[in-house]
Design a protein around this motif. Sequence first.
Motif, short mmCIF file in Angstrom:
data_model
loop_
_atom_site.label_atom_id
_atom_site.label_comp_id
_atom_site.label_asym_id
_atom_site.label_seq_id
_atom_site.Cartn_x
_atom_site.Cartn_y
_atom_site.Cartn_z
N VAL A 248 -6.68 -5.41 -4.36
CA VAL A 248 -5.27 -5.05 -4.19
C VAL A 248 -5.19 -4.18 -2.93
O VAL A 248 -5.82 -3.14 -2.85
CB VAL A 248 -4.75 -4.27 -5.42
CG1 VAL A 248 -3.27 -3.94 -5.24
CG2 VAL A 248 -5.00 -5.05 -6.70
N TYR A 249 -4.41 -4.66 -1.96
CA TYR A 249 -4.34 -3.97 -0.67
C TYR A 249 -2.94 -4.12 -0.11
O TYR A 249 -2.06 -4.72 -0.73
CB TYR A 249 -5.38 -4.54 0.30
CG TYR A 249 -5.21 -6.01 0.62
CD1 TYR A 249 -4.67 -6.41 1.84
CD2 TYR A 249 -5.60 -7.00 -0.27
CE1 TYR A 249 -4.52 -7.75 2.15
CE2 TYR A 249 -5.46 -8.34 0.03
CZ TYR A 249 -4.91 -8.71 1.24
OH TYR A 249 -4.75 -10.04 1.53
N THR A 250 -2.71 -3.56 1.07
CA THR A 250 -1.41 -3.64 1.72
C THR A 250 -1.49 -4.62 2.88
O THR A 250 -2.38 -4.52 3.72
CB THR A 250 -0.98 -2.25 2.24
OG1 THR A 250 -0.97 -1.35 1.14
CG2 THR A 250 0.40 -2.30 2.86
N ARG A 251 -0.54 -5.58 2.90
CA ARG A 251 -0.46 -6.54 3.99
C ARG A 251 0.97 -6.50 4.53
O ARG A 251 1.91 -6.77 3.80
CB ARG A 251 -0.80 -7.95 3.50
CG ARG A 251 -0.75 -8.99 4.60
CD ARG A 251 -1.22 -10.35 4.14
NE ARG A 251 -0.37 -10.82 3.06
CZ ARG A 251 -0.75 -11.68 2.12
NH1 ARG A 251 -1.98 -12.15 2.13
NH2 ARG A 251 0.07 -12.05 1.18
N GLN A 252 1.09 -6.11 5.79
CA GLN A 252 2.40 -5.97 6.44
C GLN A 252 3.33 -5.09 5.61
O GLN A 252 4.48 -5.43 5.34
CB GLN A 252 3.02 -7.34 6.71
CG GLN A 252 2.18 -8.17 7.64
CD GLN A 252 2.73 -9.56 7.84
OE1 GLN A 252 3.65 -10.00 7.17
NE2 GLN A 252 2.14 -10.26 8.80
N GLU B 97 -8.59 -12.48 7.49
CA GLU B 97 -7.47 -11.55 7.52
C GLU B 97 -7.73 -10.38 6.57
O GLU B 97 -7.34 -9.25 6.83
CB GLU B 97 -6.19 -12.28 7.11
CG GLU B 97 -4.98 -11.40 7.04
CD GLU B 97 -3.76 -12.12 6.49
OE1 GLU B 97 -3.07 -11.51 5.64
OE2 GLU B 97 -3.51 -13.26 6.89
N LEU B 98 -8.41 -10.66 5.46
CA LEU B 98 -8.71 -9.63 4.48
C LEU B 98 -9.50 -8.48 5.10
O LEU B 98 -9.17 -7.32 4.91
CB LEU B 98 -9.48 -10.22 3.29
CG LEU B 98 -9.95 -9.23 2.23
CD1 LEU B 98 -8.74 -8.59 1.54
CD2 LEU B 98 -10.86 -9.90 1.24
N ARG C 197 -9.92 -8.86 -8.58
CA ARG C 197 -8.80 -8.93 -7.65
C ARG C 197 -8.80 -7.71 -6.75
O ARG C 197 -8.84 -6.59 -7.23
CB ARG C 197 -7.48 -9.00 -8.42
CG ARG C 197 -7.28 -10.31 -9.12
CD ARG C 197 -6.37 -10.15 -10.34
NE ARG C 197 -6.70 -11.13 -11.37
CZ ARG C 197 -7.68 -10.99 -12.26
NH1 ARG C 197 -8.42 -9.91 -12.28
NH2 ARG C 197 -7.94 -11.93 -13.14
N PRO D 136 2.51 -4.96 -0.96
CA PRO D 136 1.31 -5.12 -1.78
C PRO D 136 0.84 -6.57 -1.75
O PRO D 136 1.64 -7.50 -1.78
CB PRO D 136 1.75 -4.71 -3.17
CG PRO D 136 3.23 -4.57 -3.13
CD PRO D 136 3.67 -4.60 -1.72
N ALA D 137 -0.47 -6.74 -1.71
CA ALA D 137 -1.08 -8.07 -1.74
C ALA D 137 -2.23 -8.04 -2.74
O ALA D 137 -2.92 -7.02 -2.88
CB ALA D 137 -1.58 -8.45 -0.36
N VAL D 138 -2.45 -9.16 -3.41
CA VAL D 138 -3.52 -9.28 -4.40
C VAL D 138 -4.25 -10.58 -4.12
O VAL D 138 -3.61 -11.63 -3.97
CB VAL D 138 -2.97 -9.27 -5.84
CG1 VAL D 138 -4.10 -9.38 -6.85
CG2 VAL D 138 -2.13 -8.04 -6.10
N LEU D 139 -5.58 -10.52 -4.08
CA LEU D 139 -6.37 -11.69 -3.78
C LEU D 139 -7.56 -11.77 -4.74
O LEU D 139 -8.32 -10.80 -4.86
CB LEU D 139 -6.88 -11.60 -2.34
CG LEU D 139 -7.64 -12.77 -1.78
CD1 LEU D 139 -6.76 -14.00 -1.68
CD2 LEU D 139 -8.18 -12.41 -0.40
#
Length: 146
Positions: free
Chosen positions: A28-32, A59-60, A26, A35-38
Amino acid sequence: MYTNDGFHELGRQECLRRLAKAPVGRIVYTRQALPAVLPVNFGLDGEGAVVLRTSAASELVRAIDGAVVAFEADDVDPVRHSGWSVVVTGAAVVVTDPAEHKRLSRTVPASWVPSPQEVFVRIEPELVTGRELVGGSTLYGVDLTA
């Protein structure tokens, strides 16, 4: 972690060994500003760098290029209540060197969502941590072997 809290800290080399066997992790990053997890498939390169293969238009890529991110992979056995988790933290950078791109195209697993314009994102491992749930009693007096 507390002494005998039921977890065992893993050293860097053991973390990388386990990470190399995990098929999915996964990012883990910052989106707007949140926190976002993909979940993503990945490969390891060099001294533990995590490499993702994804679409150049994703977008990633826009969200993580040049940013500090975390990458996590794990293996959990819900029946035995055991498992491990490894986290790699570092800067994510899109690979722009054509020779490096060609080399990675041979070594990094194909994306599960192939794209005609693929890019590679390398996460340099500034911090590698991991832990494993082990048997015995915890600091709280709970018997993990029951």
